[in-house]
Write an enzyme that holds these catalytic residues in place. Sequence first.
Site, short mmCIF file in Angstrom:
data_model
loop_
_atom_site.label_atom_id
_atom_site.label_comp_id
_atom_site.label_asym_id
_atom_site.label_seq_id
_atom_site.Cartn_x
_atom_site.Cartn_y
_atom_site.Cartn_z
N ARG A 117 0.81 -1.24 0.00
CA ARG A 117 0.00 0.00 0.00
C ARG A 117 0.84 1.28 0.00
NH1 ARG A 117 -3.25 -2.97 3.79
NH2 ARG A 117 -5.00 -3.87 2.65
N LYS A 139 2.88 11.61 -10.99
CA LYS A 139 2.07 10.77 -11.88
C LYS A 139 2.85 9.49 -12.16
CE LYS A 139 -0.83 13.95 -14.50
NZ LYS A 139 -1.12 14.48 -15.84
N GLU A 181 9.13 19.38 -24.26
CA GLU A 181 8.39 19.68 -23.03
C GLU A 181 8.89 20.98 -22.40
OE1 GLU A 181 5.75 18.32 -21.61
OE2 GLU A 181 5.59 16.27 -22.37
N LYS A 230 6.78 23.47 -12.54
CA LYS A 230 6.02 22.25 -12.28
C LYS A 230 5.62 22.20 -10.81
CE LYS A 230 4.83 17.84 -13.40
NZ LYS A 230 4.98 16.73 -14.31
N GLU A 240 -4.86 17.18 -10.78
CA GLU A 240 -5.30 17.64 -12.11
C GLU A 240 -6.81 17.86 -12.20
OE1 GLU A 240 -3.03 16.01 -15.44
OE2 GLU A 240 -4.82 16.20 -16.67
N ARG A 244 -3.57 22.03 -13.21
CA ARG A 244 -2.55 21.13 -13.75
C ARG A 244 -2.78 20.79 -15.22
NH1 ARG A 244 0.45 16.16 -10.54
NH2 ARG A 244 1.79 15.55 -12.27
N ASN A 248 -0.79 20.09 -20.09
CA ASN A 248 -1.11 19.32 -21.29
C ASN A 248 -1.09 20.20 -22.55
OD1 ASN A 248 -1.51 17.02 -19.74
ND2 ASN A 248 -3.61 17.66 -19.26
N HIS A 251 -0.58 18.79 -26.01
CA HIS A 251 -0.75 17.34 -25.92
C HIS A 251 -2.00 16.82 -26.63
CE1 HIS A 251 2.53 17.73 -23.11
NE2 HIS A 251 2.56 16.44 -22.86
N HIS A 255 -0.89 13.99 -28.77
CA HIS A 255 -1.27 12.60 -28.49
C HIS A 255 -1.90 11.94 -29.71
CE1 HIS A 255 -1.44 12.69 -23.82
NE2 HIS A 255 -0.27 12.28 -24.28
N HIS A 268 7.87 11.62 -28.01
CA HIS A 268 6.78 12.34 -27.34
C HIS A 268 6.97 13.86 -27.50
CE1 HIS A 268 3.68 13.26 -24.46
NE2 HIS A 268 4.54 13.95 -23.73
N1 GLY Z 1 3.22 15.58 -17.46
C1 GLY Z 1 2.08 16.31 -17.08
C2 GLY Z 1 1.80 16.30 -15.63
O1 GLY Z 1 2.64 15.87 -14.84
O2 GLY Z 1 0.74 16.69 -15.23
#
Ligand code: GLY
Length: 359
Positions: A117, A139, A181, A230, A240, A244, A248, A251, A255, A268
């Site tokens: 956990r 993430k 990025e 960030k 998010e 957040r 994107n 993206h 994507h 990417h």
């Molecule tokens: N890579 C986008 C984020 O961490 O939200």
Amino acid sequence: MKELQMHIKSKEKSYPIFINNDELSNLKSKIIDACNNKNYIVVFSQKVYKLYSKVLDFPKNKIFVLKDGEKEKNYKNYIKILNFALSQKLKREDSIIAIGGGVVGDITGFVASTYMRGINFIQVPTTLLAMTDSSVGGKVAINSNFGKNLIGAFYQPKAVFINTNFLKTLDSKQYKSGLGEILKYGFIEKSCNSDSEENLLNFLYENHEKILKKEDYIMQNLISSCVKLKIAVVQQDEKESGLRKILNYGHTYGHAVEKLTKFNKYTHGECVVEGIKFAVKLATNLNLIAKDYQFLCNDLIEKYDYKDLKKFPPEKYIPVMTTDKKATNNFIKFILPTKYGTVEEYDFTTEELSEIVKS
Ligand code: GLY
């Protein structure tokens, strides 16, 4: 040597992000300190293992080597790493360390989030993309046959060690992917509500030659600026639900290009840059930005020598966008530029989007 702190208020949790170019032979002892000198396992990317296992000098019996490539971020490897942790009898107070790019960080973080956990997780990103984006912010995920990153968690690491020496052996394709990025951060800077506004767009503009040459001092400053942004965003919106989403930027279309080219034609970051160009065009068609800002965006991208990618007609990319995990109730979500370094979220139906891209 820089040390930044991520503070997640809702969890009363902070963690350090170290950015430096210290001798790699000293890194192991710092990581082991961060593990409180308890037991640990290390998950290495195969490439990084081949290049750096000697200098990093972790005991062989504590190492799991993961092959490189996005397809390795799968359920089978997730179970293998979990079993490796179990075979090493890791306990709750022990740690799992990821050394590699985004693939290793994401799958190892997901193992750490589910092992008993949740066990301490330490990120040692070795690619530019992982240093500036995926290793910070929690993430973690694996892919499934239904799509990328569909099984995952928000699980913050205990510490992140960014050492720019790893960039020396990063191939130019992956380096340019990370720069994609980084350009994104320049275009969203003012929307991040960060205390330390540095005019990243200007920095990217003025230093493009040094950045393309990987000059170490410049790269440490650049990585630090991106990580600060960030941190600011994740501290305001860890899961998010709002702000957040600006990360994107580029993206939505990016994507779609990745999916349409089966994730194996472009990196990417290249797709994110293509997505930024698409978003700039969309914003221009909608009169959201002034002409001179459109020129500035495209000019900066050109300075970094990104080639145009394969073009797809709307009837190909729009259906792909509607199946993206970020699309809701038939609305396609775009982060679009509105002024210098500023972006906002816009939703379009497929019909609306088809009309806008025609204009
Ligand atoms: N890579 C986008 C984020 O961490 O939200």
